[in-house]
Structure formats: C-alpha cells, structure tokens
Design a protein around this motif. Structure first.
Motif, mmCIF file in Angstrom:
data_model
loop_
_atom_site.group_PDB
_atom_site.id
_atom_site.type_symbol
_atom_site.label_atom_id
_atom_site.label_comp_id
_atom_site.label_asym_id
_atom_site.label_seq_id
_atom_site.Cartn_x
_atom_site.Cartn_y
_atom_site.Cartn_z
ATOM 1 N N VAL A 32 -41.871 -9.104 -1.281
ATOM 2 C CA VAL A 32 -41.203 -10.406 -1.180
ATOM 3 C C VAL A 32 -42.108 -11.530 -1.679
ATOM 4 O O VAL A 32 -41.657 -12.441 -2.380
ATOM 5 N N THR A 91 -38.218 -10.811 9.501
ATOM 6 C CA THR A 91 -39.134 -10.162 8.566
ATOM 7 C C THR A 91 -39.425 -11.114 7.413
ATOM 8 O O THR A 91 -38.828 -12.200 7.311
ATOM 9 N N ASP A 92 -40.316 -10.671 6.524
ATOM 10 C CA ASP A 92 -40.650 -11.517 5.376
ATOM 11 C C ASP A 92 -39.440 -11.767 4.482
ATOM 12 O O ASP A 92 -39.418 -12.745 3.713
ATOM 13 N N GLU A 93 -38.416 -10.928 4.578
ATOM 14 C CA GLU A 93 -37.214 -11.146 3.773
ATOM 15 C C GLU A 93 -36.509 -12.452 4.138
ATOM 16 O O GLU A 93 -35.773 -13.016 3.315
ATOM 17 N N ASN A 94 -36.727 -12.944 5.360
ATOM 18 C CA ASN A 94 -36.138 -14.219 5.754
ATOM 19 C C ASN A 94 -36.720 -15.389 4.974
ATOM 20 O O ASN A 94 -36.117 -16.468 4.925
ATOM 21 N N MET A 109 -36.911 -15.581 1.831
ATOM 22 C CA MET A 109 -36.257 -15.706 0.525
ATOM 23 C C MET A 109 -35.611 -17.074 0.357
ATOM 24 O O MET A 109 -35.373 -17.522 -0.754
ATOM 25 N N GLU A 125 -43.034 -6.781 7.078
ATOM 26 C CA GLU A 125 -41.942 -5.987 6.524
ATOM 27 C C GLU A 125 -41.099 -5.362 7.632
ATOM 28 O O GLU A 125 -41.468 -5.370 8.808
#
Length: 426
Positions: A193, A261-264, A266, A280
């Motif tokens: 990410v 998670t780090d996807e938030n 984005m 992750e």
C-alpha cells in the motif's frame, strides 16, 4: 447516598449473572436477588453492567498542550467511554519526569472528580534517552509505571537500568518499541500500500527488533516489561515465546490495530496516520487471534488528540495519533459480536487484567466490598459519534461522524453517577 441497580446483567471476567446491585457510598455493598430501597434506582434491563474500564495508555496533553486536550476534557471523554481509571503518558511539556508534575496531574484530576488518574512517569529526564528519572520520588508521588512513550529508549544500558530501578520500587516499564534507525522518515507501514500511495514506509521489523531487545533485558533483570500498542504478528510470536520461558512480560493492543489496516490509508485520510502504523491484514488478524487466545493482556486506546488543523495538512506533515476513549466500547463490542472474544474476555482485557497488572485490589470486578466503579453498557444502542457526544477537544478519529453501535450509557465512579448518555433515560 445509595444507588440500586436492578435487572442487571453483571459481567465479570469469569462469569455473567443476572442480579441486582446496591451501592452504598463509594463501594458495592450487596449483590442480591432482593429488591432494596435506595436514594436512586436504575433499571438496567437489556444492558451489561461491567466494572469500570481501566485505560492503561492515554495522552491528555496536560501540561503544555492543553489546546489539544487537558485533564478535564480527557476525564470527560474517559467517563463518556465507560473509563473510570486512566493512565496518561509522560510526553507533556514540561515532561512528567519529576514528583512535582506527577502530584500536579493527580491534583487536577481530583479537582475535576470524574476519574482516578494514575500518571506514568518518564523513564529518562526530558525524554532525552539518557539519565534515569528519580523513580522512587515519582512512585511515592503517585506514578504507577514508567515510559518514554512517543519515543523509544534507544540505549540498551539505559533500558536495563530502568527495568532494575522500577523493579526495585515495585513498578514496571512500558516500552514504546521502535528502532528509530529504521524509521527512515516513514509515515506509514512499509508494504504494497505504501508503494501504491508513494508514501515512505516503516517496516514492522523496527518494532520487532525492540520487542526482542526489551524482553531479553527483562530476562536479564527480572523486571516487568509491558509492551505498548503491539501491531506486528512477529512481535506477538516473540511475546508468546517469552511468556512460555517465564519472562515477566505483558502487552496491550489498541482498538485501531485490531479494526483497521494500511488499506484504509488509500483515502489519504490523515486520521488513519498513527504510530505504530496500521499494518497489513495478516497483522490485524494476528492481533485479533492474540486477543482471543489470551496472549494479549490488555486493550488500551492510546488516546492521542490533535486539533483538526494539525491533521488537515499533507500526509507527510500530519502528526501521528488518534483519539479513542469514546470508541473503545463499540470497537471492543464488535469483537464480541464477530465471535473473536467473549463478553467476559472483553471485561478481562479492559478492566480485570489492568487492575491486576497495576495491583488495584479494589477494582476490576463487580464484587461486594469493591469500589463502585461501574459502566452500564447498551450493546444495541446505535448513534452518530459527533460533536454533540465528543468530549475531547480534538476530533482526530476516522470514526468521527460515523454511526456506531454500543456505548457506555451510564458511568458510575466511586458511587457517583458521572456520565449519562444524552437524551437517554435508564
């Protein structure tokens, strides 16, 4: 004054029962099936009655940064989240590195009269990483543990001394595990990410290296090391090994590390920027599994307020941190709803274990003779977490303005009602 709580679903760490509670003065006088007279009667039908939550990791920014939060607003946010005891970290201005500041913090909280405030003293003078503070004086003044949280203690020799001295005074060290030589000006977790977003990352190994070091130093000294805000699957593996070997280690996890998670990131929302960073999916699942298995001892919020204009900048320039006192209950209840932990385990993580670690012998349970620190929780209440409810001076939470489920609808501290959810009669 006597308070009678009827039709209560009383949740302790070992069992849940249906009963009534009589509070007389500061203490729980009786748990009974009888209906007793009192000055105030509370009907807790459909709600959970749990021991007041104990948050072992908060930042109230007082003294020095009161524009973000202070002991008064922090206390108000605490009780609105069902928290009756809170431990503020020492990274204030001036730093809480001496008995005078420790006593002043406690006095401010007593004057407000909402919570028990148990300060965490600095390990090193001015958080400079060198020169141990006068731990004995600070312990006598009311400091319950020592940490340079916000910064690591980079010197192994200084951390060794901290563990030895704190152990001598019957206290312990809370470690902010971070090898700063590996930070590389990173602003989030290093991985797929961060590469997509073009943001500098920090590898999880920067945490794991210091977790390993500090547990080895605890083995050497026999001191108690408490690992703050564990975020890495490998950190948890090492903690598990250390516990099996008899090393005196405990650890905490935060709601944001078992929720996001780090996807938030984005969205580039700086309210997801925190330290340690969101990691992750595999790390989040490891934290959740460790909460379930009993490996993690405590849920703590790491409540870290920053004003909106401090966060509303380019991602690289925004400070790390998220507020969390008033979202502790709904995020923890979500773990229960999803079957990750039981309700009893939630109480163990948020109250019973912190009381045990801190040697608070009259807290952490709904029990006759114990202090009447109680949170009444409605698990089904749905509401918008907005400015009307928020008690912090800051709003740096990705959950601000969002619908949440579950809340502390009443908080009782030492036999006094200190919080009642707005527009809700119970």
């Amino acid at each position: 004054m006597k308070i009678f709580i009827k039709n209560a679903t009383i949740v302790n760490s070992d069992k849940t029962i249906q009963s009534n509670i009589l509070i007389d003065g500061e203490n729980i006088a009786k748990i009974t099936d009888e209906i007793l007279e009192a000055d105030e009667v509370i009907d807790a039908t459909g709600k959970f009655v749990v021991p007041g939550l104990i948050d072992m990791h908060v930042h109230f920014r007082d003294p020095g940064y009161e524009y973000k939060d202070d002991i008064n607003s922090g206390s108000e946010a605490a009780v609105a989240g069902g928290v009756t005891t809170a431990l503020p970290m020492a990274n204030t201005n001036p730093v809480n590195d001496n008995a005078v500041i420790t006593r002043d913090m406690i006095a401010k909280a007593k004057a407000r009269g909402l919570i028990d405030l148990l300060p965490i003293g600095a390990i090193t003078k001015k958080l400079g990483g060198e020169g141990i503070t006068e731990m004995g004086d600070m312990t006598q003044a009311g400091a319950v543990a020592f940490s340079d949280d916000g910064l690591p203690v980079s010197s192994s020799d200084v951390m060794r001394a901290a563990l030895e001295y704190s152990n001598h005074f019957g206290s312990f060290v809370i470690s902010h595990c971070e090898d700063c030589s590996m930070c590389r000006t990173g602003v989030m977790h290093e991985g797929k990410v961060s590469a997509i977003l073009g943001l500098k990352g920090m590898p999880r190994e920067k945490e794991e290296i210091m977790v390993s070091r500090d547990m080895l130093l605890a083995k050497l000294t026999g001191g108690h090391i408490h690992i703050a805000h564990v975020s890495s699957a490998w950190s948890l593996k090492m903690i598990e090994m250390a516990k099996k070997e008899g090393i005196n280690v405990t650890c905490e996890a935060t709601p944001h590390h078992f929720t996001f998670t780090d996807e938030n990131l984005m969205s580039y929302d700086t309210n997801f920027k925190m330290s340690p960073p969101l990691r992750e999916v595999s790390d989040k699942e490891a934290v959740r599994n460790a909460l379930k298995s009993g490996l993690v001892d405590v849920i703590a919020t790491d409540h870290a307020p920053h004003l909106d204009d401090e966060k509303f900048v380019e991602f690289d320039k925004a400070p790390f941190g998220i507020i969390g006192l008033q979202t502790l209950v709904p995020l923890s209840l979500k773990l229960v709803e999803e079957g990750v932990i039981s309700l009893e385990r939630m109480v163990e993580l948020t109250s019973t274990n912190p009381a045990r670690i801190l040697k608070l012998n009259n807290k952490g349970r709904i029990k006759e003779g114990y202090l009447a620190d109680i949170a009444i929780i409605d698990p089904n209440l749905e509401y918008i977490y907005d400015a009307k409810l928020n008690k912090s001076k800051s709003i740096n939470s990705p959950l601000f303005g969002k619908k949440l489920k579950g809340a502390a609808v009443m908080t009782i501290k030492s036999g006094k009602i200190v919080w009642n959810f707005p527009n809700l009669l119970i």
